[in-house]
Design a protein around this motif. Structure first.
Motif, mmCIF file in Angstrom:
data_model
loop_
_atom_site.group_PDB
_atom_site.id
_atom_site.type_symbol
_atom_site.label_atom_id
_atom_site.label_comp_id
_atom_site.label_asym_id
_atom_site.label_seq_id
_atom_site.Cartn_x
_atom_site.Cartn_y
_atom_site.Cartn_z
ATOM 1 N N ALA A 1 18.711 42.902 37.119
ATOM 2 C CA ALA A 1 19.347 41.949 36.213
ATOM 3 C C ALA A 1 20.178 40.946 36.994
ATOM 4 O O ALA A 1 20.532 41.168 38.151
ATOM 5 C CB ALA A 1 20.239 42.688 35.213
ATOM 6 N N GLN A 2 20.482 39.824 36.378
ATOM 7 C CA GLN A 2 21.480 38.915 36.911
ATOM 8 C C GLN A 2 22.849 39.404 36.463
ATOM 9 O O GLN A 2 22.976 40.050 35.419
ATOM 10 C CB GLN A 2 21.239 37.483 36.422
ATOM 11 N N TYR A 3 23.838 39.085 37.243
ATOM 12 C CA TYR A 3 25.187 39.566 36.923
ATOM 13 C C TYR A 3 26.158 38.402 36.916
ATOM 14 O O TYR A 3 26.202 37.603 37.860
ATOM 15 C CB TYR A 3 25.647 40.607 37.947
ATOM 16 N N PHE A 4 26.936 38.317 35.836
ATOM 17 C CA PHE A 4 27.977 37.310 35.769
ATOM 18 C C PHE A 4 29.326 38.012 35.732
ATOM 19 O O PHE A 4 29.620 38.763 34.797
ATOM 20 C CB PHE A 4 27.826 36.419 34.537
ATOM 21 N N SER A 5 30.136 37.772 36.742
ATOM 22 C CA SER A 5 31.446 38.401 36.833
ATOM 23 C C SER A 5 32.486 37.534 36.139
ATOM 24 O O SER A 5 32.864 36.473 36.637
ATOM 25 C CB SER A 5 31.835 38.621 38.300
ATOM 26 N N LEU A 6 32.954 37.999 34.991
ATOM 27 C CA LEU A 6 34.015 37.274 34.302
ATOM 28 C C LEU A 6 35.299 37.280 35.124
ATOM 29 O O LEU A 6 36.031 36.287 35.175
ATOM 30 C CB LEU A 6 34.269 37.902 32.929
ATOM 31 N N ILE A 7 35.567 38.400 35.768
ATOM 32 C CA ILE A 7 36.763 38.487 36.600
ATOM 33 C C ILE A 7 36.658 37.530 37.780
ATOM 34 O O ILE A 7 37.629 36.859 38.152
ATOM 35 C CB ILE A 7 36.977 39.944 37.065
ATOM 36 N N GLY A 8 35.473 37.430 38.353
ATOM 37 C CA GLY A 8 35.282 36.494 39.451
ATOM 38 C C GLY A 8 35.437 35.050 39.012
ATOM 39 O O GLY A 8 35.882 34.195 39.787
ATOM 40 N N ALA A 9 35.080 34.780 37.758
ATOM 41 C CA ALA A 9 35.156 33.409 37.256
ATOM 42 C C ALA A 9 36.545 33.037 36.753
ATOM 43 O O ALA A 9 36.927 31.871 36.793
ATOM 44 C CB ALA A 9 34.138 33.217 36.130
ATOM 45 N N LEU A 10 37.280 34.019 36.274
ATOM 46 C CA LEU A 10 38.541 33.723 35.604
ATOM 47 C C LEU A 10 39.778 34.128 36.396
ATOM 48 O O LEU A 10 40.894 33.748 36.013
ATOM 49 C CB LEU A 10 38.580 34.445 34.239
ATOM 50 N N CYS A 11 39.598 34.898 37.451
ATOM 51 C CA CYS A 11 40.753 35.425 38.179
ATOM 52 C C CYS A 11 40.653 35.101 39.663
ATOM 53 O O CYS A 11 39.576 35.217 40.263
ATOM 54 C CB CYS A 11 40.862 36.939 38.007
ATOM 55 N N ALA A 12 41.773 34.725 40.234
ATOM 56 C CA ALA A 12 41.894 34.564 41.672
ATOM 57 C C ALA A 12 42.819 35.676 42.148
ATOM 58 O O ALA A 12 44.017 35.656 41.850
ATOM 59 C CB ALA A 12 42.471 33.190 42.021
ATOM 60 N N GLN A 13 42.256 36.660 42.830
ATOM 61 C CA GLN A 13 42.982 37.874 43.174
ATOM 62 C C GLN A 13 43.416 38.550 41.867
ATOM 63 O O GLN A 13 42.614 38.900 41.053
ATOM 64 C CB GLN A 13 44.169 37.555 44.084
ATOM 65 N N ARG A 14 44.712 38.713 41.668
ATOM 66 C CA ARG A 14 45.198 39.352 40.435
ATOM 67 C C ARG A 14 45.907 38.343 39.533
ATOM 68 O O ARG A 14 46.762 38.684 38.725
ATOM 69 C CB ARG A 14 46.165 40.491 40.782
ATOM 70 N N SER A 15 45.503 37.076 39.654
ATOM 71 C CA SER A 15 46.074 36.036 38.808
ATOM 72 C C SER A 15 44.941 35.409 38.003
ATOM 73 O O SER A 15 44.003 34.858 38.578
ATOM 74 C CB SER A 15 46.776 34.977 39.671
ATOM 75 N N PRO B 1 39.375 47.243 34.876
ATOM 76 C CA PRO B 1 38.280 46.272 34.984
ATOM 77 C C PRO B 1 38.078 45.732 36.395
ATOM 78 O O PRO B 1 36.946 45.457 36.797
ATOM 79 C CB PRO B 1 38.705 45.163 34.016
ATOM 80 N N PHE B 2 39.145 45.572 37.146
ATOM 81 C CA PHE B 2 39.027 45.052 38.509
ATOM 82 C C PHE B 2 38.301 46.050 39.413
ATOM 83 O O PHE B 2 37.515 45.660 40.273
ATOM 84 C CB PHE B 2 40.418 44.735 39.081
ATOM 85 N N ALA B 3 38.559 47.329 39.215
ATOM 86 C CA ALA B 3 37.880 48.349 40.013
ATOM 87 C C ALA B 3 36.423 48.514 39.587
ATOM 88 O O ALA B 3 35.547 48.784 40.410
ATOM 89 C CB ALA B 3 38.622 49.679 39.879
ATOM 90 N N LEU B 4 36.154 48.335 38.291
ATOM 91 C CA LEU B 4 34.809 48.545 37.768
ATOM 92 C C LEU B 4 33.867 47.394 38.085
ATOM 93 O O LEU B 4 32.654 47.605 38.254
ATOM 94 C CB LEU B 4 34.890 48.756 36.245
#
Length: 643
Positions: free
Chosen positions: A575-589, A559-562
């Motif tokens: 489209a608008q894009y909402f990154s769940l990884i950007g919202a929920l993760c700081a680096q790999r935490s 998911p991080f690579a995708l």
């Protein structure tokens, strides 16, 4: 009655290798073997041929004994099976969570009684426990075989007292009825068709027919060559081109089963090029260890995931493959072979009596895990609180059976799920279970903001289709119908596209975005959520102190690579894009808990109700239009306060 089963045939051991290798490679996750599950069907055909040949020949000679038959089955199956059960039971007690160990205890008892196929059928469901927590799941096929051999010898004995053709007609009738039932039931209960003996019996009967009927004119070399080559081609085609989207078994199982029967039939008349290839010594050796290899490969995979908590990298896959072969070879050499050569001087009464003792011990082990409910005393209260989420009912929380279609046999309730409301914004979200898990949050957060939420979700149906005009399969048809038929007649304010995205979705996503934009003011694509190599609660239980750090070690890299690739495609398509990884993760935490320690996710990636509300709360500025295109919410730290 003639039978083609007369002497050892190395090509059949080679055919076993053709069956077992795809199964192992498919389960481990090697690309190119997505249809490897058909190897089990090939095994069924081989078993039906060999066992029926023995029984029919002995009936003809007047030497058949039901006690001798079950003696051979015990010596063939029990030693390797019960050694595996012993080792796996110890490992299960060390690493499984209470609910998992409870289920494992039931599966030990069911496996011991050769009824595990029935148990696993009863446990099926989209949000049923992950198959990779079921260390004995692979024993379902052994159960099918042994159930078959409870009644088939008795039928042969009864028919052998009649006319010579009675066995042939009986075999044909059983085969046709079972196959017809399999084809019919597949449309109504695919899981039952997969697991249960009535719809699997015809596959063993396919081999039985080859043993019962006189051989075709296989003395003709050209016919043997054609039969064997076509048979091998049929099996290889199924291995290469079948996948989880192919309705199976049903009619699709004819390809590998008929292929296996053709190879066996060809070999009954003499040699062929395929026969010589299958008689190659390495292939024969793999065939000889195939039973032990089958027994051990699945526990290796399961305990790598739930015990070692390792991601399925190429290195891990290769190690799993090697470990499976080592354990399979050791089991064959030191367990299978010695017991298969037990002296005939040992009476049946003694062999069958010891088999009864083994069954009793297996039941005792099962009860030791079931009665105390999986030994919860191994964990403290905080660990148990996290572990309870392993049995979370995602179907119910996501409106399974109505607005979230779980399986192709359920019907989508458009009247309830797609009810627009005039005078308020309408938001339609489309996708698979990774869209459905947004429902609890959308209902609470968007509903409180006056937004009417419409849900169109179906398991496995990611909203990305390269050709909307000609969708393929039930999933694509579901998404296409919503986007190209329902949406034009019911324009909405916002369309949200979400799913467990893969790289394969990138080409088809712009097509769905373009179609949705024609009948919606805005389209929002929700990026992949962080995923784990095992269930998140497992990491929370294992954590000695820092739960976030413990979970970070189990994050899947995909998911991080995708995420950035999906953002580029979605924004490029308007489209608008909402990154769940950007919202929920700081680096790999990444954030792991919400609301008094409730896990954000209850399995590898699906949200709890509390997690869904938290995530949708972060998304609301995008969903209600307060944030511009391609902007995401952010948190100062992965587990920091909600902004």
């Amino acid at each position: 009655m003639k039978t083609s089963h007369q002497a050892y045939r190395p090509d059949i051991d080679g055919l076993r290798a053709v069956a077992i290798l795809p199964v192992v490679l498919f389960h481990i996750g090697f690309p190119g073997f997505f249809g490897g599950f058909v190897g089990v069907d090939v095994f069924f055909v081989i078993s039906g041929y060999l066992i029926t040949g023995i029984i029919v020949r002995e009936l003809r000679q007047g030497t058949f004994s039901i006690a001798d038959f079950y003696r051979r089955r015990v010596l063939r199956i029990f030693p390797a099976l019960f050694v595996m059960l012993l080792v796996v039971s110890v490992l299960a007690a060390l690493v499984m969570l209470p609910a998992e160990l409870l289920r494992y205890g039931k599966s030990v008892a069911a496996t011991t009684l050769f009824s595990s196929n029935i148990l696993f059928y009863s446990e099926s469901g989209y949000f049923a426990p992950d198959s990779h927590t079921k260390a004995l799941l692979h024993t379902w096929s052994l159960a099918v075989e042994e159930q078959f051999y409870l009644f088939w010898p008795l039928i042969l004995m009864a028919l052998s007292t009649s006319r010579q053709t009675a066995i042939r007609w009986g075999a044909v009738i059983i085969t046709v009825v079972s196959l017809g039932w399999s084809v019919w039931l597949l449309k109504h209960d695919a899981t039952a068709t997969f697991y249960l003996i009535p719809t699997r019996a015809w596959e063993l009967m396919a081999g039985a027919l080859v043993a019962i009927f006189p051989g075709l004119p296989a003395n003709r070399r050209w016919l043997r060559e054609v039969l064997a080559a076509l048979g091998l081609l049929m099996i290889l085609v199924a291995i290469k081109f079948y996948n989880d989207s192919v309705p199976f078994p049903g009619a699709a199982a004819l390809l590998p089963c008929v292929g296996a029967a053709a190879i066996i039939l060809a070999g009954s008349g003499g040699n062929s090029l395929v026969g010589r290839l299958l008689s190659w010594q390495p292939a024969v050796f793999i065939g000889k260890i195939s039973f032990s290899l089958y027994l051990w490969h699945w526990p290796v995979i399961v305990f790598t995931q739930i015990g070692l908590l390792r991601e399925q990298t190429w290195t891990v896959k290769v190690i799993e493959l090697l470990a499976s072969f080592v354990l399979g070879t050791l089991s064959w050499r030191y367990v299978e072979r010695p017991f298969r050569h037990v002296s005939a001087a040992v009476p049946n009464r003694q062999v069958l009596g010891r088999a009864g003792v083994a069954i009793a011990l297996g039941l005792v082990v099962g009860l030791l895990y079931v009665v105390p409910q999986g030994w919860p005393q191994r964990f403290n209260e905080q660990q148990l609180a996290a572990a309870r989420y392993e049995t979370y009912d995602g179907d119910h929380e996501y409106r399974g059976g109505t607005c979230f279609v779980v399986g192709d046999n359920q019907k989508f309730d458009a009247a309830q799920c797609l009810q627009t409301r005039s005078g308020s914004p309408n938001l339609l979200f489309i996708g698979d279970s990774h869209a459905a898990h947004l429902w609890p949050g959308l209902q609470a957060e968007a509903g409180a903001a006056g937004i009417n939420v419409l849900q169109a979700t179906h398991t496995g149906c990611r909203p990305a289709i390269a050709d909307l005009a000609q969708p393929k399969g039930a999933c694509q048809k579901f998404v296409s119908q919503i986007v190209t038929e329902w949406l034009p007649a019911h324009p909405v304010d916002v369309v949200v596209l979400a799913g467990r995205w893969t790289r394969a979705d990138l080409p088809g996503l712009p097509k769905v975005i373009a179609a949705a934009r024609q009948h919606a003011k805005r389209v929002v694509v929700v990026g992949p959520i962080q995923q784990y190599v095992s269930a998140l609660p497992r990491f929370l239980v294992r954590a000695s102190s820092n739960q976030q750090q413990a979970a970070a070690q189990g994050l899947a890299s995909g998911p991080f690579a995708l995420d950035p690739q999906l953002r580029e495609v979605a924004v490029g398509a308007g489209a608008q894009y909402f990154s769940l990884i950007g919202a929920l993760c700081a680096q790999r935490s990444c954030k792991v808990t919400v609301d008094n320690g409730v896990p954000l996710q209850f399995d590898y990636g699906h949200l709890t109700v509390e997690g869904s509300r938290y995530v949708v709360g972060l998304m609301m500025p995008v969903l209600d239009g307060r944030k511009p295109v391609d902007t995401v919410a952010s948190v100062p730290a992965a587990n920091g306060p909600r902004p």
